[in-house]
Design a protein around this motif. Sequence first.
Motif, PDB file in Angstrom:
ATOM      1  N   GLY A 264      14.031  -2.083  20.846  1.00 18.99           N
ATOM      2  CA  GLY A 264      13.725  -3.205  19.963  1.00 18.99           C
ATOM      3  C   GLY A 264      12.243  -3.361  19.663  1.00 18.99           C
ATOM      4  N   LYS A 265      11.400  -2.485  20.228  1.00 20.03           N
ATOM      5  CA  LYS A 265       9.948  -2.601  19.975  1.00 20.03           C
ATOM      6  C   LYS A 265       9.525  -1.558  18.956  1.00 20.03           C
ATOM      7  N   ARG A 266       8.902  -2.028  17.894  1.00 22.19           N
ATOM      8  CA  ARG A 266       8.481  -1.150  16.819  1.00 22.19           C
ATOM      9  C   ARG A 266       7.392  -0.186  17.299  1.00 22.19           C
ATOM     10  N   LEU A 267       7.553   1.080  16.940  1.00 24.76           N
ATOM     11  CA  LEU A 267       6.543   2.063  17.355  1.00 24.76           C
ATOM     12  C   LEU A 267       5.263   1.855  16.546  1.00 24.76           C
ATOM     13  N   LYS A 268       4.145   2.147  17.180  1.00 24.53           N
ATOM     14  CA  LYS A 268       2.837   1.936  16.545  1.00 24.53           C
ATOM     15  C   LYS A 268       2.549   3.077  15.551  1.00 24.53           C
ATOM     16  N   PRO A 269       1.697   2.785  14.548  1.00 24.55           N
ATOM     17  CA  PRO A 269       1.366   3.836  13.570  1.00 24.55           C
ATOM     18  C   PRO A 269       0.872   5.123  14.231  1.00 24.55           C
ATOM     19  N   ALA A 270       0.035   4.997  15.284  1.00 27.98           N
ATOM     20  CA  ALA A 270      -0.518   6.213  15.914  1.00 27.98           C
ATOM     21  C   ALA A 270       0.600   7.123  16.417  1.00 27.98           C
ATOM     22  N   THR A 271       1.712   6.531  16.870  1.00 26.20           N
ATOM     23  CA  THR A 271       2.851   7.312  17.354  1.00 26.20           C
ATOM     24  C   THR A 271       3.621   7.911  16.172  1.00 26.20           C
ATOM     25  N   LEU A 272       3.826   7.076  15.151  1.00 21.93           N
ATOM     26  CA  LEU A 272       4.647   7.520  14.011  1.00 21.93           C
ATOM     27  C   LEU A 272       3.974   8.643  13.215  1.00 21.93           C
ATOM     28  N   MET A 273       2.649   8.769  13.321  1.00 15.62           N
ATOM     29  CA  MET A 273       1.960   9.815  12.551  1.00 15.62           C
ATOM     30  C   MET A 273       2.373  11.228  12.946  1.00 15.62           C
ATOM     31  N   MET A 274       2.977  11.388  14.129  1.00 15.14           N
ATOM     32  CA  MET A 274       3.344  12.740  14.572  1.00 15.14           C
ATOM     33  C   MET A 274       4.658  13.226  13.950  1.00 15.14           C
TER      34      MET A 274
ATOM     35  N   ARG B  86       4.116   8.039   5.633  1.00  8.71           N
ATOM     36  CA  ARG B  86       3.185   7.752   6.743  1.00  8.71           C
ATOM     37  C   ARG B  86       2.068   6.814   6.306  1.00  8.71           C
ATOM     38  N   LEU B  87       1.633   6.926   5.062  1.00  8.33           N
ATOM     39  CA  LEU B  87       0.607   5.986   4.573  1.00  8.33           C
ATOM     40  C   LEU B  87       1.144   4.554   4.607  1.00  8.33           C
ATOM     41  N   SER B  88       2.413   4.388   4.227  1.00  8.37           N
ATOM     42  CA  SER B  88       3.025   3.050   4.207  1.00  8.37           C
ATOM     43  C   SER B  88       2.974   2.408   5.582  1.00  8.37           C
ATOM     44  N   VAL B  89       3.162   3.242   6.625  1.00 13.63           N
ATOM     45  CA  VAL B  89       3.242   2.729   7.993  1.00 13.63           C
ATOM     46  C   VAL B  89       1.988   1.941   8.365  1.00 13.63           C
ATOM     47  N   TRP B  90       0.821   2.456   7.991  1.00 10.68           N
ATOM     48  CA  TRP B  90      -0.435   1.811   8.419  1.00 10.68           C
ATOM     49  C   TRP B  90      -0.574   0.407   7.875  1.00 10.68           C
ATOM     50  N   GLU B  91      -0.020   0.182   6.689  1.00 12.41           N
ATOM     51  CA  GLU B  91      -0.187  -1.149   6.095  1.00 12.41           C
ATOM     52  C   GLU B  91       1.122  -1.919   6.123  1.00 12.41           C
TER      53      GLU B  91
ATOM     54  N   ILE C  41      -2.523  -8.352  -7.486  1.00 13.76           N
ATOM     55  CA  ILE C  41      -3.868  -8.213  -6.911  1.00 13.76           C
ATOM     56  C   ILE C  41      -3.918  -6.843  -6.239  1.00 13.76           C
ATOM     57  N   ALA C  42      -4.816  -5.986  -6.727  1.00 12.29           N
ATOM     58  CA  ALA C  42      -5.004  -4.672  -6.108  1.00 12.29           C
ATOM     59  C   ALA C  42      -6.381  -4.645  -5.463  1.00 12.29           C
ATOM     60  N   ILE C  43      -6.489  -3.948  -4.349  1.00  8.51           N
ATOM     61  CA  ILE C  43      -7.784  -3.911  -3.655  1.00  8.51           C
ATOM     62  C   ILE C  43      -8.101  -2.508  -3.158  1.00  8.51           C
ATOM     63  N   ASP C  44      -9.319  -2.080  -3.429  1.00  8.23           N
ATOM     64  CA  ASP C  44      -9.795  -0.801  -2.903  1.00  8.23           C
ATOM     65  C   ASP C  44     -10.129  -1.010  -1.428  1.00  8.23           C
ATOM     66  N   ASN C  45      -9.350  -0.380  -0.569  1.00 17.31           N
ATOM     67  CA  ASN C  45      -9.448  -0.587   0.883  1.00 17.31           C
ATOM     68  C   ASN C  45     -10.048   0.636   1.584  1.00 17.31           C
ATOM     69  N   THR C  46     -10.827   1.410   0.816  1.00 15.34           N
ATOM     70  CA  THR C  46     -11.341   2.690   1.318  1.00 15.34           C
ATOM     71  C   THR C  46     -12.240   2.554   2.545  1.00 15.34           C
ATOM     72  N   PHE C  47     -13.076   1.519   2.575  1.00 14.24           N
ATOM     73  CA  PHE C  47     -14.119   1.451   3.605  1.00 14.24           C
ATOM     74  C   PHE C  47     -13.610   1.056   4.988  1.00 14.24           C
ATOM     75  N   LEU C  48     -12.635   0.179   5.064  1.00  9.99           N
ATOM     76  CA  LEU C  48     -12.161  -0.278   6.376  1.00  9.99           C
ATOM     77  C   LEU C  48     -10.699   0.072   6.641  1.00  9.99           C
ATOM     78  N   GLY C  49     -10.001   0.477   5.594  1.00  2.61           N
ATOM     79  CA  GLY C  49      -8.593   0.779   5.766  1.00  2.61           C
ATOM     80  C   GLY C  49      -8.390   2.182   6.271  1.00  2.61           C
TER      81      GLY C  49
END
Length: 433
Positions: A25-35, A100-105, A220-228
């Motif tokens: 029941g615990k969602r896996l973290k993005p770092a795990t899902l990237m593999m 995988r990109l979707s996972v991070w956000e 509303i669209a936002i360029d999230n390049t610097f911190l995302g």
Amino acid sequence: MEDEAELTGATARRRPKADILEINGKRLKPATLMMGHGYDPALSEGSLKPPVFLTSTFVFENAAAGKRHFEGVTGKRPGGADGLVYSRFNGPNQEILEDRLSVWEDAEDALSFSSGMSAIMTLLMTFVQPGDVVVHSGPLYAATETLIGRIFGRFGIRWLDFPAGATRGEIEAVIDEAKTMGRVPLIYLESPANPTNALVDVQAVAAARDALFGDDKPPIAIDNTFLGPLWHHPLRHGADLSVYSLTKYAGGHSDLVAGGITGSRDLINAIRMMRNTIGTITDPNTAWMLLRSLETLELRMTRAGENAAKVCEFLREHPKVESVGYLGFLTEGRQADIYRRHCTGAGSTFSLYLKGGEKEAFAFLDSLKIAHLAVSLGGTETLASAPAAMTHLSVPPERKQALGITDNLVRISIGVEDADDLIADFDQALAAV
Ligand SMILES: Cc1ncc(COP(=O)(O)O)c(C=O)c1O
């Protein structure tokens, strides 16, 4: 089939497995899902890593499946393209990357593009029409300003901007004025802004937009390049679409150019239709490289962020340094408030103002031994450049002054090297000034 397998000794073909997204029941973290997320080895001969799918087209199972695909591609059936059709529309490497990109956000969907600029171009092409007024925060990455102002300006599209740190009242005033000039199809943000690092209050922008529009709200669209995607999750704060130059932190090795957009399925499908038409999708090789990059995204960004904090502490105490524009040093005022509400880290790209002018900035840059003198950011290696003399050379002097792009400014993107070595490098380069 089974009999045949028994007779020949062949193993029956494996069926694809469902993606594992949670345990107990615990969602896996993005770092795990990237593999592994979005890829089943059973579909590729058991290959642990996805192969690079170098093909321009895909074979349909039958004619009805072909019709169904094109109904999706052309919008005759809602939901977009179903399955793989033609490599200008989609491909396995790009689809895995997009999952995988979707996972991070925590986004419903994502799209990949051939560059950050082609992502922004495709986004604008999707939403704007002649006579429209795009409302945006300022400043924007120079090429984005050129695209909106000069290129879309040729087609009768105008723009109105508010400064990055604007309050809700100030943002509402600009949107109100834009509405008197024409339809507002899109509110476009960049935070932190390139090159000032100024933050936009996404929550205030969303509140202003919601107060001023009825059912037909502009996205509303936002360029999230610097911190995302690690330190800033604008979709949680009211943005509808998060835009990336994947060339930077996501790619992370200064060896590829790509773009991405994440957001709701409906908006992403609208942008997908435009991408299908104009062909701004990333290529399979680059998508594959990005998959490799995403596996270490959290490690790289965390290390770069820690390094930047140490380097900035050193730099701000140095007698030859006038000031350091680093988000981690924001303590009071509106920018600090936005930072606390929106960001979970200060990033690794900052502004260093040396005492002096161009002579001192150049002496510093020419003396660096580890950091490379190059534009761009977000790579494993530390980069440094002088915006006033390089990327922003053509910006008029008054605007440069307003943006803080002075001759003594050095922009630095910290990489994943050893922090003490980087400090030693900056120390000796400052000694040479
Ligand atoms: C904030 C920002 N957005 C967009 C871009 C454009 O991305 P690309 O060079 O991948 O087209 C850049 C490039 O530097 C950038 O810094």
